[in-house]
Design a protein around this motif. Structure first.
Motif, short mmCIF file in Angstrom:
data_model
loop_
_atom_site.label_atom_id
_atom_site.label_comp_id
_atom_site.label_asym_id
_atom_site.label_seq_id
_atom_site.Cartn_x
_atom_site.Cartn_y
_atom_site.Cartn_z
N PHE A 262 -14.17 -17.62 17.75
CA PHE A 262 -15.50 -17.23 17.30
C PHE A 262 -15.44 -16.50 15.96
O PHE A 262 -14.39 -15.98 15.56
N PRO A 263 -16.56 -16.42 15.22
CA PRO A 263 -16.56 -15.76 13.91
C PRO A 263 -16.28 -14.26 14.03
O PRO A 263 -16.45 -13.65 15.10
N TRP A 264 -15.90 -13.67 12.91
CA TRP A 264 -15.67 -12.23 12.86
C TRP A 264 -16.99 -11.49 12.95
O TRP A 264 -17.99 -11.90 12.36
N SER A 265 -16.99 -10.36 13.66
CA SER A 265 -18.16 -9.48 13.78
C SER A 265 -17.78 -8.10 13.27
O SER A 265 -16.68 -7.60 13.55
N SER A 266 -18.69 -7.47 12.53
CA SER A 266 -18.38 -6.16 11.95
C SER A 266 -18.50 -5.06 12.99
O SER A 266 -19.19 -5.19 14.01
N LEU A 267 -17.81 -3.94 12.73
CA LEU A 267 -17.82 -2.76 13.59
C LEU A 267 -18.25 -1.56 12.76
O LEU A 267 -17.96 -1.48 11.56
N ASN A 268 -18.89 -0.61 13.39
CA ASN A 268 -19.33 0.60 12.70
C ASN A 268 -18.22 1.65 12.74
O ASN A 268 -18.34 2.71 13.36
N LEU A 269 -17.12 1.33 12.09
CA LEU A 269 -15.95 2.22 12.06
C LEU A 269 -14.98 1.68 11.02
O LEU A 269 -15.19 0.61 10.45
N ASP A 270 -13.92 2.44 10.77
CA ASP A 270 -12.81 1.97 9.93
C ASP A 270 -11.50 2.29 10.64
O ASP A 270 -11.32 3.41 11.17
N PHE A 271 -10.60 1.32 10.66
CA PHE A 271 -9.29 1.55 11.24
C PHE A 271 -8.44 2.38 10.29
O PHE A 271 -8.52 2.23 9.06
N ALA A 272 -7.65 3.28 10.85
CA ALA A 272 -6.75 4.10 10.03
C ALA A 272 -5.62 3.21 9.51
O ALA A 272 -4.95 2.53 10.28
N PHE A 273 -5.41 3.23 8.19
CA PHE A 273 -4.38 2.37 7.60
C PHE A 273 -4.00 2.91 6.23
O PHE A 273 -4.73 3.69 5.61
N ARG A 274 -2.87 2.47 5.75
CA ARG A 274 -2.48 2.63 4.35
C ARG A 274 -1.52 1.50 4.01
O ARG A 274 -0.82 0.98 4.88
N VAL A 275 -1.50 1.11 2.74
CA VAL A 275 -0.66 -0.01 2.31
C VAL A 275 0.25 0.45 1.17
O VAL A 275 -0.16 1.22 0.30
N PHE A 276 1.49 -0.02 1.22
CA PHE A 276 2.46 0.26 0.15
C PHE A 276 2.52 -0.97 -0.74
O PHE A 276 2.83 -2.08 -0.29
N ILE A 277 2.23 -0.78 -2.03
CA ILE A 277 2.23 -1.88 -2.99
C ILE A 277 3.30 -1.61 -4.04
O ILE A 277 3.30 -0.56 -4.69
N SER A 278 4.22 -2.54 -4.18
CA SER A 278 5.28 -2.40 -5.17
C SER A 278 4.87 -3.06 -6.47
O SER A 278 4.20 -4.10 -6.48
N THR A 279 5.29 -2.46 -7.56
CA THR A 279 5.02 -3.02 -8.89
C THR A 279 6.30 -3.50 -9.56
O THR A 279 6.29 -3.93 -10.71
N GLY A 280 7.41 -3.42 -8.86
CA GLY A 280 8.70 -3.88 -9.38
C GLY A 280 9.80 -3.54 -8.40
O GLY A 280 9.55 -3.11 -7.27
N TYR A 281 11.05 -3.72 -8.83
CA TYR A 281 12.20 -3.44 -7.98
C TYR A 281 13.27 -2.73 -8.79
O TYR A 281 13.38 -2.92 -10.00
N GLU A 282 14.05 -1.89 -8.12
CA GLU A 282 15.20 -1.26 -8.73
C GLU A 282 16.33 -1.19 -7.71
O GLU A 282 16.08 -1.27 -6.50
N TYR A 283 17.56 -1.05 -8.20
CA TYR A 283 18.69 -0.96 -7.30
C TYR A 283 18.73 0.41 -6.64
O TYR A 283 18.31 1.42 -7.23
N TYR A 284 19.22 0.45 -5.41
CA TYR A 284 19.44 1.73 -4.75
C TYR A 284 20.42 2.57 -5.57
O TYR A 284 21.30 2.04 -6.25
N SER A 285 20.28 3.88 -5.49
CA SER A 285 21.16 4.76 -6.25
C SER A 285 22.56 4.84 -5.66
O SER A 285 23.52 5.18 -6.36
N ALA A 286 22.69 4.53 -4.37
CA ALA A 286 24.00 4.57 -3.73
C ALA A 286 24.00 3.62 -2.54
O ALA A 286 22.96 3.36 -1.93
N GLY A 287 25.17 3.10 -2.22
CA GLY A 287 25.31 2.22 -1.07
C GLY A 287 26.77 2.00 -0.76
O GLY A 287 27.66 2.38 -1.54
N GLU A 288 27.03 1.40 0.39
CA GLU A 288 28.41 1.14 0.78
C GLU A 288 28.49 -0.08 1.68
O GLU A 288 27.49 -0.51 2.27
N ALA A 289 29.68 -0.64 1.77
CA ALA A 289 29.96 -1.74 2.69
C ALA A 289 31.38 -1.56 3.21
O ALA A 289 32.27 -1.15 2.46
N ILE A 290 31.58 -1.86 4.50
CA ILE A 290 32.88 -1.70 5.14
C ILE A 290 33.27 -3.03 5.77
O ILE A 290 32.46 -3.67 6.45
#
Length: 385
Positions: A262-290
């Motif tokens: 069935f079609p979407w129906s609106s609700l008189n509320l807002d769900f709690a949310f937040r979104v993380f948006i990246s604008t680029g990438y960088e290497y981690y400052s430290a890491g390891e492999a064994i």
């Protein structure tokens, strides 16, 4: 083994021998390889000559020497995949190299969010069927909810955080989708991105859940999108609840629900949310492999060397390679590599295989974020019985 004193040579086969010589006699010993290769001397050999096939000693005191033979073995990891790595932290195998992984640079969008504390939610650990419930009861019934939003930045939507609750004692499995949207809810023929599935408990408590995307959706500032909450196929009467606040606390979006096709129906509320948006990438400052433990089986008679191959160490980065005892994690050798080289050899001939029968390799990386050190293979040479 040949033993020569004053020009006279005697040959000795496999075994243990007590030999007597005049004090201060010069004795030359030569290890003769047969079916097995000479590996090293153990005991009172001259300094720096552990792997020399022929040595000369001065009998100024009683000495004990053992010639060690074995079959040369090579353990190699050329990073076609990560199957020979026992653990990794902020590193990846990419393009035939072991290197630092990248992380998104960005932030939680300050405008594309409606975020509160759990105590501020309007449906504390509950809600009605027309509001926060989500379920999927096989192919014949599904209930979804959605929240539309407008990002303030252009980039990749990496993750969504929200509050979820399962009213009673079952574990639930949830995921979210990102859709295009308009004023009437989600639009389009399919989602732009689908998150990983997250399992969470049925303890009637709010859980702050973060959904991540292996393939993030590309979003454009000022355009409208929707988060759609869904459930994996569950048993009848098994559902979860999305936390919300009544009214219109988030003015740039709306909450919706729909059931089955069935079609979407609106609700008189807002769900709690937040979104993380990246604008680029960088290497981690430290890491390891064994690496895995070396060898997996067999008895090592002598260690020979570690080779680190095809290194690229950029400015403002560093790479340190450790040789560890596989059982105690004691550091047996370490080397810091600071420049590009085709190969680097770490001598292991002074490590007693009877005390350290297995080893593992560890690589530590650092970076300022702009580049990563990397190398294409590492190998271990050793002798076995």
């Amino acid at each position: 083994m040949d033993v020569t004193v004053d020009g006279s040579t005697s040959n000795y086969g496999e075994g243990t021998y007590d030999l007597w010589f005049d004090r201060d006699a010069e004795v030359t010993l030569k290890a003769n390889s047969g079916s097995s290769s000479f590996a090293c001397w153990m005991g009172d050999y001259p300094s720096g000559e552990r792997t020399s096939e022929e040595i000369t000693i001065t009998m100024d005191e009683a000495k004990t020497l053992k010639a060690v033979f074995g079959t040369l073995q090579v353990w190699l990891d050329d990073f076609n995949d990560a199957s020979k790595l026992a653990s990794q932290t902020n590193t990846e195998v990419s393009g035939g190299y072991l290197q630092l992984a990248q992380q998104p640079t960005g932030d939680w969008d300050p405008q594309a969010q409606m975020w509160v504390q759990p105590s501020e939610l309007s449906n504390p650990k509950g809600g009605s069927e027309e509001q926060g419930y989500v379920w999927c009861w096989g192919d014949w019934d599904e209930r979804k909810v959605a929240e539309t939003f407008v990002p303030s930045v252009t980039g990749n939507l990496e993750s969504v955080t929200c509050y979820l609750c399962v009213p009673w004692g079952t574990t639930n499995s949830a995921f979210v989708e990102i859709w295009t949207a308009d004023d009437d809810g989600p639009t389009g023929s399919g989602p732009l991105a689908t998150s990983e599935v997250v399992d969470f408990g049925g303890d009637n408590e709010w859980h702050e859940i973060t959904f991540t995307f292996t393939s993030p959706a590309s979003v454009t500032a000022g355009q409208r999108y929707a988060i759609v909450w869904r459930q994996t196929r569950q048993d009848l009467f098994n559902w979860y609840i999305v936390g919300y606040c009544d009214g219109d606390p988030y003015t740039n979006g709306k909450a919706f629900w729909c059931r089955w096709f069935f079609p979407w129906s609106s609700l008189n509320l807002d769900f709690a949310f937040r979104v993380f948006i990246s604008t680029g990438y960088e290497y981690y400052s430290a890491g390891e492999a064994i690496s895995e433990k070396i060898p997996e089986s067999g008895t090592v008679t002598a260690w020979l060397a570690v080779w680190v191959i095809w290194l690229e160490v950029e400015p403002n980065t560093s790479l340190t390679v450790y040789v560890l005892d596989a059982d105690t994690d004691d550091v047996l050798k370490q080397v810091s590599l600071t420049s590009d080289v085709f190969w680097y050899r770490v001598d292991l001939s002074d490590i007693d295989a009877s005390e350290h029968p297995r080893i593992k390799l560890k690589a530590e990386f650092t970076s300022d974020g702009s580049e990563t050190p990397k190398f294409s293979a590492w190998a271990v040479q050793y002798y076995t019985e």
